[in-house]
Motif scaffolding. Structure first.
Motif, PDB file in Angstrom:
ATOM      1  N   ILE A 104       0.825  -1.220   0.000  1.00 26.90           N
ATOM      2  CA  ILE A 104       0.000   0.000   0.000  1.00 26.90           C
ATOM      3  C   ILE A 104       0.857   1.268   0.000  1.00 26.90           C
ATOM      4  O   ILE A 104       0.522   2.258  -0.657  1.00 26.90           O
ATOM      5  N   TYR A 105       1.969   1.245   0.750  1.00 28.75           N
ATOM      6  CA  TYR A 105       2.824   2.426   0.886  1.00 28.75           C
ATOM      7  C   TYR A 105       4.271   2.093   0.504  1.00 28.75           C
ATOM      8  O   TYR A 105       5.179   2.219   1.327  1.00 28.75           O
ATOM      9  N   PRO A 106       4.511   1.655  -0.734  1.00 26.92           N
ATOM     10  CA  PRO A 106       5.863   1.198  -1.099  1.00 26.92           C
ATOM     11  C   PRO A 106       6.936   2.274  -0.970  1.00 26.92           C
ATOM     12  O   PRO A 106       8.093   1.953  -0.677  1.00 26.92           O
ATOM     13  N   ASP A 107       6.565   3.533  -1.152  1.00 26.86           N
ATOM     14  CA  ASP A 107       7.561   4.608  -1.131  1.00 26.86           C
ATOM     15  C   ASP A 107       7.611   5.363   0.192  1.00 26.86           C
ATOM     16  O   ASP A 107       8.426   6.274   0.355  1.00 26.86           O
ATOM     17  N   MET A 155      -1.875   5.049  18.427  1.00 28.68           N
ATOM     18  CA  MET A 155      -1.156   5.331  17.184  1.00 28.68           C
ATOM     19  C   MET A 155      -2.096   5.307  15.979  1.00 28.68           C
ATOM     20  O   MET A 155      -2.885   4.387  15.813  1.00 28.68           O
ATOM     21  N   GLN A 156      -1.972   6.301  15.140  1.00 26.64           N
ATOM     22  CA  GLN A 156      -2.718   6.365  13.887  1.00 26.64           C
ATOM     23  C   GLN A 156      -1.788   5.941  12.746  1.00 26.64           C
ATOM     24  O   GLN A 156      -0.628   5.574  12.968  1.00 26.64           O
ATOM     25  N   THR A 157      -2.273   5.984  11.521  1.00 23.52           N
ATOM     26  CA  THR A 157      -1.438   5.646  10.366  1.00 23.52           C
ATOM     27  C   THR A 157      -0.239   6.581  10.280  1.00 23.52           C
ATOM     28  O   THR A 157      -0.349   7.786  10.517  1.00 23.52           O
ATOM     29  N   VAL A 162       0.749  -0.151  11.111  1.00 20.90           N
ATOM     30  CA  VAL A 162       0.223   1.187  10.865  1.00 20.90           C
ATOM     31  C   VAL A 162       1.107   1.976   9.891  1.00 20.90           C
ATOM     32  O   VAL A 162       1.019   3.203   9.807  1.00 20.90           O
ATOM     33  N   ALA A 163       1.956   1.234   9.157  1.00 23.85           N
ATOM     34  CA  ALA A 163       2.828   1.827   8.141  1.00 23.85           C
ATOM     35  C   ALA A 163       3.582   3.038   8.678  1.00 23.85           C
ATOM     36  O   ALA A 163       3.633   4.096   8.055  1.00 23.85           O
ATOM     37  N   GLY A 164       4.169   2.857   9.848  1.00 22.67           N
ATOM     38  CA  GLY A 164       4.909   3.937  10.474  1.00 22.67           C
ATOM     39  C   GLY A 164       6.372   3.954  10.070  1.00 22.67           C
ATOM     40  O   GLY A 164       6.832   3.159   9.247  1.00 22.67           O
TER      41      GLY A 164
END
Length: 544
Positions: free
Chosen positions: A32-35, A222-224, A249-251
């Motif tokens: 979802i968040y590769p970069d 914690m949020q995204t 959470v893609a932190g």
């Protein structure tokens, strides 16, 4: 067999049941968040696509060397990208990750390597001197990889024949790893501090670690895309499972090799750190920083603190400095924090003294813990919720360990009566919150690390001038607690406190050594047993 219509032709299948594992969190974040930046380490900025690829690459290389289900991969690493990679790569192979406390002495490390039957070892070059000694004492002969942290500026000696980066390049970044066949499979091994004899190996499961990650996000709010500063050692209960939680959470992980004031303030200001965790020493370092070490920041930083609650002045100062505190409590056997001092809005209206009384309580059960109480360990009856009756704090739930490795007796004792016995003594308040009052084992928690008073006393008794010794915790504003030794000398013996401390530093890891030494006649019962409770009262009045 059930006859309920809700069970008829409604069994689990691959479409509706998959074993839980935290490794999928990294896969999802990379998709979802590769970069998005996953790791900050010095000048390095590692995005999620690269983090996931390297974890798979390491898993592939490990598999090619024969590492697989039930094997132990031991690592002695600082809070670096390699440590994060190991937290995903090792479980991807079906193997078990064993993180070694970087402050331990060679003898304890050797014991752990043998007990864990280590097949492969990854060691930071900073720690190769103690690891070389440990390997000379150990029976196992693992494959050894040396990790050199180019950001640290440390030029340590390599041991073994292989370099971590070269080894990783042997792997496939598209390695087709699979989740565990059973979520009850072991994911990691963490050793206790050996309060009685050798340390016990605490086994975590994929299921427990996964649920702990969900609980961490709820408990800490914690949020995204949080930015998490690694002030907590990742070797400590797998960093309370935050190496896995942050991917959920893609932190962003902000790595930190050591707890130092300037790097912490720089990270908070430069990277907009939102969360960090640790023992009271972390707060002490932040508050006691010099003006040239501090940096201004305009956001609130959430701090999860465990171990002994800090003094009231520290709590107040942290709030004034822009830090929001959450008090947690747990053990190695509960994957880290298992209670949360859940703060109620109405408590903010109370006076300072009343708020402090509430803040130092350990609190209520963590979101992933099914039950928490205080019981009489002999009768297994719950103590009255009066805030006064002492009992043993007990846990029940999915974030309680699988058990102790190769130690059925200790496992059975820990789970007697269907509850995990913490060994900590506390009270139950009328509102259901628990509060620790003492420890049934004489453990000193210093800087978040457990120190066995028995282990230190064993060393003191070997000194030629010592007739008797007792070690207790002395409250310390920086470390939370620190060892204080009370010593009776042999007739005619002459020895100084400095000599005692130096002697201990030759025999023990330095953080375990007493920082205060008192020569006195030890208080005893009529049967000759040393009355440690009296010494604890005296310890806080002791000065250097």
């Amino acid at each position: 067999m059930s006859t309920s219509p809700y069970d008829f032709h409604l069994g689990p299948n691959p479409a509706n049941y998959q074993p839980l594992t935290p490794s999928v969190f990294l896969e999802r974040a990379a998709l979802i968040y590769p970069d998005h930046t996953a790791i900050v380490h010095g000048t390095q900025r590692i995005p999620y696509r690269t983090f996931y690829a390297r974890a798979r690459q390491l898993a592939s290389a490990l598999t090619a060397r024969g590492i697989g289900f039930g094997d132990t991969v031991s690592v002695m690493l600082s809070n670096t990208p390699s440590m994060l990679e190991a937290h995903y790569a090792v479980p991807m192979t079906g193997a078990v990750l064993h993180c070694i406390n970087t402050r331990l002495d060679a003898a304890i490390i050797a014991f752990q390597l043998d007990h864990a039957e280590t097949k492969l070892l990854i060691v930071d070059s900073e720690f190769t001197p103690v690891m070389k000694e440990a390997l000379s004492q150990a029976s196992v002969k693992p494959i050894i990889l040396t990790y050199e942290d180019v950001e640290s500026g440390i030029e340590g000696e390599k041991i073994g024949e292989e370099d971590y980066e070269a080894f990783l390049q042997e792997g496939d970044p598209d390695f087709p790893w699979s989740p565990p066949s059973d979520e009850w499979n072991a994911i990691s091994l963490n050793y206790t501090s050996g309060t009685t004899g050798n340390p016990k190996g605490v086994v975590y499961t994929h299921r427990g670690a996964t649920l702990m990650c969900y609980a961490n996000t709820i408990a800490t709010g914690m949020q995204t895309h949080p930015v998490y500063l690694w002030t907590l050692p990742m070797f400590h209960c797998n960093g309370w499972c935050f190496p896995w939680t942050i991917a959920l959470v893609a932190g962003t992980h902000v790595c930190l090799r050591a707890v130092r004031a300037k790097p912490m303030y720089d990270a908070i200001a430069d990277h907009k750190v939102t969360n960090l965790s640790g023992a009271p020493i972390v707060m002490s370092v932040l508050l006691n920083a010099s003006d040239d070490e501090k940096r201004d920041f305009d956001h609130t930083v959430s701090v999860n603190h465990a171990a002994a609650p800090p003094p009231a002045a520290v709590l107040a100062a942290m709030g004034e400095a822009g830090f929001e505190l959450t008090h947690l409590y747990g053990l190695t056997e509960t994957y880290g924090p298992a209670t949360l001092n859940e703060w109620k809005t109405e408590w903010n209206e109370l006076d300072d003294e009343e708020r402090l009384k509430l803040r130092i309580r350990q609190g209520v059960r963590y979101p992933a813990l099914e039950d928490l109480t205080v019981k009489d360990p002999d009768t297994m009856e719950t103590v009255p919720a009066d805030g006064e009756t002492l009992g043993e704090v007990m846990f029940r739930g999915n974030i309680v360990m699988k058990g102790y490795l190769k130690n059925r007796e200790a496992t059975d004792a820990a789970f007697a009566g269907g509850w995990f016995h913490s060994g900590d003594l506390g009270v139950l308040h009328p509102d259901g919150y628990i509060q620790l009052k003492d420890r049934s084992k004489d453990v000193i928690i210093s800087g978040g690390e457990n120190i066995s008073s028995i282990e230190v006393e064993d060393v003191l008794y070997k000194h030629p001038s010592v007739a008797a010794a007792a070690v207790v915790a002395k409250q310390d504003e920086k470390w939370g607690e620190t060892p204080c030794a009370f010593i009776e000398t042999k007739p005619g013996a002459e020895v100084t406190a400095e000599e005692i401390i130096a002697y201990c530093r030759e025999k023990l890891a330095h953080f375990k050594c007493p920082r205060y030494v008192v020569f006195t006649e030890l208080p005893r019962t009529s049967t000759g047993k040393i009355q440690k409770f009296k010494l604890r009262d005296e310890a806080d009045a002791v000065t250097a």
